[in-house]
Design an enzyme around this catalytic site. Structure first.
Site, PDB file in Angstrom:
ATOM      1  N   GLU D 102      26.601  33.594  69.382  1.00  0.00           N
ATOM      2  CA  GLU D 102      27.126  32.321  70.290  1.00  0.00           C
ATOM      3  C   GLU D 102      28.958  32.582  71.500  1.00  0.00           C
ATOM      4  OE1 GLU D 102      28.175  28.840  67.323  1.00  0.00           O
ATOM      5  OE2 GLU D 102      28.077  30.961  65.846  1.00  0.00           O
ATOM      6  N   HIS D 121      36.617  32.598  66.713  1.00  0.00           N
ATOM      7  CA  HIS D 121      35.758  31.846  66.280  1.00  0.00           C
ATOM      8  C   HIS D 121      35.701  32.720  64.649  1.00  0.00           C
ATOM      9  CE1 HIS D 121      32.255  29.078  64.390  1.00  0.00           C
ATOM     10  NE2 HIS D 121      32.317  30.534  64.514  1.00  0.00           N
ATOM     11  N   HIS D 123      34.643  31.180  59.963  1.00  0.00           N
ATOM     12  CA  HIS D 123      34.545  30.406  58.872  1.00  0.00           C
ATOM     13  C   HIS D 123      35.570  30.366  58.316  1.00  0.00           C
ATOM     14  CE1 HIS D 123      30.137  31.631  59.928  1.00  0.00           C
ATOM     15  NE2 HIS D 123      30.677  31.318  61.326  1.00  0.00           N
ATOM     16  N   HIS D 191      31.146  24.234  60.028  1.00  0.00           N
ATOM     17  CA  HIS D 191      31.002  25.380  60.493  1.00  0.00           C
ATOM     18  C   HIS D 191      32.061  26.436  60.804  1.00  0.00           C
ATOM     19  CE1 HIS D 191      28.853  27.550  64.256  1.00  0.00           C
ATOM     20  NE2 HIS D 191      29.507  28.507  63.566  1.00  0.00           N
TER      21      HIS D 191
END
Lengths: 264, 264, 264, 264
Positions: D102, D121, D123, D191
């Site tokens: 990603e 990024h 979670h 996500h």
């Protein structure tokens, strides 16, 4: 008693008393400074403060002064960080150390409240939700009975309009102290709380059990239905037993435990 | 058998049996004291007690006595802190060590419940919300089936009016024991719980799984809708398998784990 | 090829192949045993199991056998605790070590599901509330997409009436496996879950992310209103990328991390 | 000034400036790499990332490049793992190290947002529930005022239909960046989130306080009734004081603390 005798006696007292009391005052100060450093680390270890928040104590022999760390995360405070402030929040001997921008919370409380000898400001995580909703923070557990009947919420917008929501001057501090009144705790909307008390250890205990009670009350609200709060009458009877620091009881018992936990 | 022989035999028995049984009684006591210190540390490590709360065990050879730490945070208790008490909660050999003000919870349980050999009082955090709302604490998990059908709540105000909400004398202890009845657990409104059992390790397990079940039940209530509880019939079948302490099973398995965790 | 040549070749193969393959089979077994001990400690460290719960793996060269620890808290398991079982849950070489009373969960899964090479039974704390309410456990996060469309709940009372709610024989295990069907996870009402998978590491990952997803879903339910679940179609596309254990990706990445965490 | 003098001066500058500036550029890069490794470990220690998630920083002297770890759990990242990427997410000197699938989240942000020098990024566990419900993630606490007025949610299905819900190419990255707009944070449905900022330390702080605020807001929603959010006007005044990294204040204060915590 003859006049001469009285004069000699007075003279001797002037000579002796300071020499006799100063070491005591110094050891009082030393003990308080040790406790103040410990209080910083305890409040961090117990999750009441994270990188922000601060704790102060009134100077033991100069009631117009208070002691607080330089601007630093509380969990990292050491003895060398402690600065003396006057009641307008000016550092006495800052030596270029950065100071907390919200030190006015402390100075204004000490000015207004003679009964207060310690002040804690924190972002105590579970009190924040109570500061932005209409559900009052009230005590449901013995250990937080001092919150009875309920905790007031300070709204900066009412006091000073749109701001950075920080107590960065005396006027804002004064407005906060008005909301606090003669209570031990007030919330700051969208920000955290201020906790005050007659001595440092008891104030630390109050800050910790305010958070504990907030967690429990949140869960009680989630269970639903009417809630039985600690009655103000019960609070009076509970608090009267907490005033003293007897070995093995109440504040002394938890302080020794928190001290050990903070050292790990 | 000749009379002389019988007399000699009896005489020998009088001489031998104590010498033969005393070490056993002493080693029973020693093992129990070790477990009692461990129980204090385990309950602390598992979050059932914080600075407050206490755990006791009935004396293995004197059922009119019980053993409990001096007033101290449970996580800091060592062997030297254990004091023997009579069933009126008087310390036998206190040697000026401070004693818990709520020791009457223990003494009154031991007086009323012959089946009980261990008592725990705690501020187990997630049981408190159940003590101040109308939602009964009931078991939803196998490991806490002993809570079936539901846990009663002791209200001090009904028993003694406005007080400091502490069980600081025999009368209050007696009133609490009446609420407890023949059950293993009762809640104290705005305060915590009392957990009892046939032996120390099983009682520790009950205190821990009461907290675990309270957390799970709170979440089930939050999910909403009807909840399937452990049936009292299921509880009987579950508990019958828990009575014994077989190596590797049930209480033995978790005790060994908790012991290791407490040592870290 | 002449007959003699063929016979000689066959003879040589008989001699060589075992000598050549056995070390490989043995090293496969050794690697699996290492992973099995690690899996026990990982599941404990991640809070999926406490003192209860167990994890097993199918024998790498004998599909009619599986490997699992003796009865012990998973966090304390060492290599010497691993026992081989047949598919009726009989220990092959138990040497008086206690065995888990619920080993039939494992044996019945291995019997019925050829695609399964690892089984975990746990009291995964946040799945329990879903097992006693009407709210189905469904995936809301990529990492738990395998739960799509939703997780079935096994009700022992339907299968066997009032019991101790434990899977202590083959019949109960068979009933549970019927509820599981061809899915990776089933809940056991008032008890916990069973998680299965094609290999041990992926099954450990599934058990951990089942708990993580349950926590997140509980919070989503608390926020209220409609919830967007992971679509079964999305799950297919997500799972197809998870099948392989490429260095640095998916299951390999988390396994290395969990291994380090378990070692601390 | 004579022409010759000017030419000589220019010539000297050409000689001197690089020799004088290069060490500075190199030490800038070295300092950033140290911070990047620390950022990985800090985000892990604070529970923002688990085995998944990644953090990057724009190259200090080549704005068309960014720096990010090879595919690895963030908590295990060391200096040797850092890879340089171009703005199409191609590793410059990958040397067969695995790369995050990603990474296009990062490349597309750097392409579109000149004001951004760091991207995270994650979670982040408590933002996920907000990504799958209709309750917008809004700031209720000073420390997360940058979330005002509210955080947008990226829905992959709208951008690319049924997928594995992962940002594994430039087109998906571009679609995400469109949702992000000029804001500091966007959620990815089912996500996690993407957090961006003007420098690495401030971006780390934003990622942490986004999670903290999500927890507090969840609790406020659970308390029920109207919620007072941080006003966008308040946010402007709060953020203006956060722009600089003054010793002992704001981002500097928490960075020093998080650094110490990550080292334990």
């Amino acid at each position: 008693m003859g006049q001469l005798k009285a004069i000699v006696l007075a003279f001797l007292l002037v000579l002796i008393v300071p020499a006799w009391s100063q070491p005591s005052a110094q050891s009082d100060l030393k003990a308080l400074l040790d406790d103040l450093v410990a209080a910083n680390r305890i409040l961090y270890r117990q999750g009441v403060v994270d990188g922000f928040g601060h704790v102060s104590a009134r100077h033991p022999s100069r009631p117009d002064r208070f002691l607080m760390s330089a601007a630093k995360a509380p969990g990292r405070v050491i003895a060398e960080d402690i600065i003396e402030f006057d009641l307008d929040a000016n550092p006495i001997d800052g030596r270029d150390r950065p100071v907390y921008s919200e030190r006015f919370i402390h100075s204004e409380v000490y000015k207004a409240r003679r009964d207060v000898n310690a002040v804690i400001h924190s972002h105590s995580p579970t009190v924040v939700p109570f500061s932005v909703t209409q559900v009052p923070l009230r005590p449901i557990h013995n250990t937080a009975s001092f919150l009875a009947p309920e905790v007031p919420v300070f709204e900066m917008r009412k006091a000073a309009g749109m701001t950075n929501n920080l107590v960065t001057n005396g006027a804002r501090g004064k407005a906060l102290v008005e909301t606090l009144g003669d209570r031990p705790v007030a919330l700051l909307r969208g920000h955290g709380n201020v906790v005050v008390g007659p001595d440092l250890r008891r104030t630390v205990s109050r800050a910790i059990y305010t958070e504990v009670n907030a967690r429990m009350l949140l869960q009680a609200v989630m269970l639903g239905g009417p809630i039985t709060y600690i009655d103000p009458e019960e609070n009076k009877l509970i608090e009267s037993g907490r005033g003293t620091q007897i070995t093995g009881h109440s504040v002394d018992r938890t302080w020794q435990m928190w001290l050990e936990e903070a050292g790990r």
